[in-house]
Design a protein around this motif. Structure first.
Motif, PDB file in Angstrom:
ATOM      1  N   GLU A 234       5.291  -0.512  -0.313  1.00  0.00           N
ATOM      2  CA  GLU A 234       4.994   0.903  -0.133  1.00  0.00           C
ATOM      3  C   GLU A 234       4.878   1.599  -1.473  1.00  0.00           C
ATOM      4  O   GLU A 234       5.338   1.098  -2.506  1.00  0.00           O
ATOM      5  CB  GLU A 234       6.065   1.587   0.714  1.00  0.00           C
TER       6      GLU A 234
ATOM      7  N   THR B 129      -8.317  12.605   5.847  1.00  0.00           N
ATOM      8  CA  THR B 129      -7.776  11.405   5.210  1.00  0.00           C
ATOM      9  C   THR B 129      -6.539  11.709   4.388  1.00  0.00           C
ATOM     10  O   THR B 129      -5.640  10.871   4.273  1.00  0.00           O
ATOM     11  CB  THR B 129      -8.850  10.753   4.313  1.00  0.00           C
TER      12      THR B 129
ATOM     13  N   LYS C 292      -1.415  13.498   6.237  1.00  0.00           N
ATOM     14  CA  LYS C 292      -0.326  12.691   5.691  1.00  0.00           C
ATOM     15  C   LYS C 292       0.548  13.521   4.761  1.00  0.00           C
ATOM     16  O   LYS C 292       1.783  13.428   4.802  1.00  0.00           O
ATOM     17  CB  LYS C 292      -0.905  11.489   4.941  1.00  0.00           C
TER      18      LYS C 292
ATOM     19  N   ILE D 243       4.432   5.923   1.706  1.00  0.00           N
ATOM     20  CA  ILE D 243       3.202   5.491   2.358  1.00  0.00           C
ATOM     21  C   ILE D 243       3.104   3.983   2.160  1.00  0.00           C
ATOM     22  O   ILE D 243       3.373   3.481   1.062  1.00  0.00           O
ATOM     23  CB  ILE D 243       1.954   6.207   1.798  1.00  0.00           C
ATOM     24  N   SER D 244       2.776   3.252   3.188  1.00  0.00           N
ATOM     25  CA  SER D 244       2.747   1.798   3.100  1.00  0.00           C
ATOM     26  C   SER D 244       1.656   1.334   2.131  1.00  0.00           C
ATOM     27  O   SER D 244       0.703   2.068   1.840  1.00  0.00           O
ATOM     28  CB  SER D 244       2.514   1.187   4.483  1.00  0.00           C
ATOM     29  N   TYR D 245       1.809   0.104   1.670  1.00  0.00           N
ATOM     30  CA  TYR D 245       0.822  -0.461   0.747  1.00  0.00           C
ATOM     31  C   TYR D 245      -0.557  -0.499   1.404  1.00  0.00           C
ATOM     32  O   TYR D 245      -1.552  -0.082   0.799  1.00  0.00           O
ATOM     33  CB  TYR D 245       1.265  -1.868   0.352  1.00  0.00           C
ATOM     34  N   LEU D 246      -0.636  -0.974   2.644  1.00  0.00           N
ATOM     35  CA  LEU D 246      -1.907  -1.016   3.358  1.00  0.00           C
ATOM     36  C   LEU D 246      -2.415   0.387   3.668  1.00  0.00           C
ATOM     37  O   LEU D 246      -3.618   0.651   3.628  1.00  0.00           O
ATOM     38  CB  LEU D 246      -1.757  -1.828   4.645  1.00  0.00           C
ATOM     39  N   GLY D 247      -1.478   1.304   3.984  1.00  0.00           N
ATOM     40  CA  GLY D 247      -1.873   2.685   4.240  1.00  0.00           C
ATOM     41  C   GLY D 247      -2.460   3.335   3.005  1.00  0.00           C
ATOM     42  O   GLY D 247      -3.441   4.097   3.085  1.00  0.00           O
ATOM     43  N   CYS D 248      -1.884   3.032   1.847  1.00  0.00           N
ATOM     44  CA  CYS D 248      -2.409   3.577   0.589  1.00  0.00           C
ATOM     45  C   CYS D 248      -3.796   3.008   0.309  1.00  0.00           C
ATOM     46  O   CYS D 248      -4.714   3.743  -0.093  1.00  0.00           O
ATOM     47  CB  CYS D 248      -1.444   3.247  -0.539  1.00  0.00           C
TER      48      CYS D 248
ATOM     49  N   ALA E  59      -5.916   1.899   2.504  1.00  0.00           N
ATOM     50  CA  ALA E  59      -6.852   2.487   3.476  1.00  0.00           C
ATOM     51  C   ALA E  59      -7.223   3.913   3.082  1.00  0.00           C
ATOM     52  O   ALA E  59      -8.387   4.328   3.203  1.00  0.00           O
ATOM     53  CB  ALA E  59      -6.230   2.470   4.874  1.00  0.00           C
ATOM     54  N   GLN E  60      -6.250   4.671   2.579  1.00  0.00           N
ATOM     55  CA  GLN E  60      -6.517   6.040   2.163  1.00  0.00           C
ATOM     56  C   GLN E  60      -7.468   6.074   0.972  1.00  0.00           C
ATOM     57  O   GLN E  60      -8.403   6.883   0.926  1.00  0.00           O
ATOM     58  CB  GLN E  60      -5.205   6.748   1.816  1.00  0.00           C
TER      59      GLN E  60
ATOM     60  N   CYS F  16      -3.003   8.942  -2.283  1.00  0.00           N
ATOM     61  CA  CYS F  16      -3.245   7.789  -3.148  1.00  0.00           C
ATOM     62  C   CYS F  16      -4.552   8.001  -3.905  1.00  0.00           C
ATOM     63  O   CYS F  16      -5.636   7.806  -3.355  1.00  0.00           O
ATOM     64  CB  CYS F  16      -3.296   6.509  -2.310  1.00  0.00           C
TER      65      CYS F  16
END
Length: 308
Positions: A9, A74, A78, A90-95, A97-98, A177
């Motif tokens: 994250e 986007t 958040k 914010i999760s690594y994948l969420g970052c 994706a953002q 991000c």
């Protein structure tokens, strides 16, 4: 220190340490977000429902409103959730994706603004060829090209950014991000690779900017030669809003991404991020509707439920 293989994250910027100020930030962003949803939603609906607005200029404006709605959705929700729940994570994948979505939508918007400058150039400088150069198929292809180029650019940029090793913590000094802030967490030897991509991006953005400037130079020269004052007023009313949107979007985004580190500061970075990611989607509907009588009439009829 964490690296990209073990990091799960990131921690986003907290607007304030006090709960009361965080709630104030939540309500401020909520008001801006609702204004963007309402304004862009009205423009999209008015253009879709009014057959008189089914022209190339308003087709591109509809696409611009769609991009604005998606881009502000986007980042702002958040940020509001983090303020309301006092949570920075914010999760690594969420970052990732953002970053991808924001790059995709903002680069597509920039390419679309370039297309819109070409549309205005043809409409004012080559009106007899407008129907041939900007038919329905040509408009769809140009809009699809803007979306497609934005998608490819986002894939390249996001993949390159998140393939870097991170060895300087996980605290991102921004409320979303943002690539320049993420790069500050990358190891110094890997940082230069992404800087190269940013320089190439800057050259591409500069090329589009030169095209827009040259197009509007020709447009204003042609407008000054129009014999009718009413014709000049109509031309200015359709071009000035677009030029204002382009100027705000390009100047703040390019400065945020390419400014030298020596003049960087948390406050300046935050202001620039708000100016290029939050303000344009909220004010674009106001700029276009205030200066465009056709859009105002379409929205007025939509609000009053008058059959079109």
């Amino acid at each position: 220190m964490p690296n990209s293989s073990s990091m799960t994250e990131f921690l986003l910027l907290a607007f304030a340490d006090r709960w009361e100020l965080q709630v104030l930030h939540f309500w401020l962003f909520l008001g801006i977000y609702l204004a963007a949803l309402l304004g862009n939603g009205l423009i999209i609906t008015a253009i879709a429902c009014d057959h008189r607005l089914h022209t190339p200029m308003y087709f591109f404006l509809l696409n611009l409103s769609l991009l604005d709605l998606d881009s502000i959705s986007t980042t702002v929700p958040k940020a509001m959730a983090n303020s309301l729940w006092n949570n920075r994570a914010i999760s690594y994948l969420g970052c990732a994706a953002q970053v991808f979505l924001l790059l995709f939508l903002m680069s597509a918007e920039y390419f679309l603004l370039t297309v819109m400058a070409y549309d205005r150039y043809v409409a004012i400088c080559k009106p007899l060829h407008y129907g041939n150069l900007l038919g329905s198929r040509a408009c769809v292809r140009m809009a699809a090209a803007a979306w497609g180029c934005g998608f490819l650019y986002a894939v390249l940029h996001t993949a390159n950014t998140f393939s870097l090793p991170f060895c300087k913590g996980n605290a991102v000094d921004q409320f979303f991000c943002e690539i320049p802030q993420i790069l500050k967490l990358a190891c110094s030897d890997a940082y230069l690779r992404e800087v190269g991509v940013l320089v190439v991006s800057g050259c591409l953005a500069f090329g589009c900017f030169v095209f827009i400037v040259l197009s509007y130079g020709q447009i204003f020269r042609s407008m000054l030669r129009l014999p009718s004052e009413q014709g000049r007023h109509k031309a200015f009313s359709t071009c000035l809003p677009h030029l204002a949107v382009v100027s705000l979007f390009i100047s703040t985004a390019i400065f945020a991404y390419l400014k030298p580190p020596s003049i960087s500061s948390p406050y300046l970075d935050l202001v620039l991020a708000v100016l290029y990611s939050v303000v344009p989607p909220a004010v674009n509907p106001l700029i276009y509707s205030m200066r465009n009588p056709e859009i105002k009439n379409g929205i007025r009829k939509l609000i009053t439920w008058t059959p079109i």
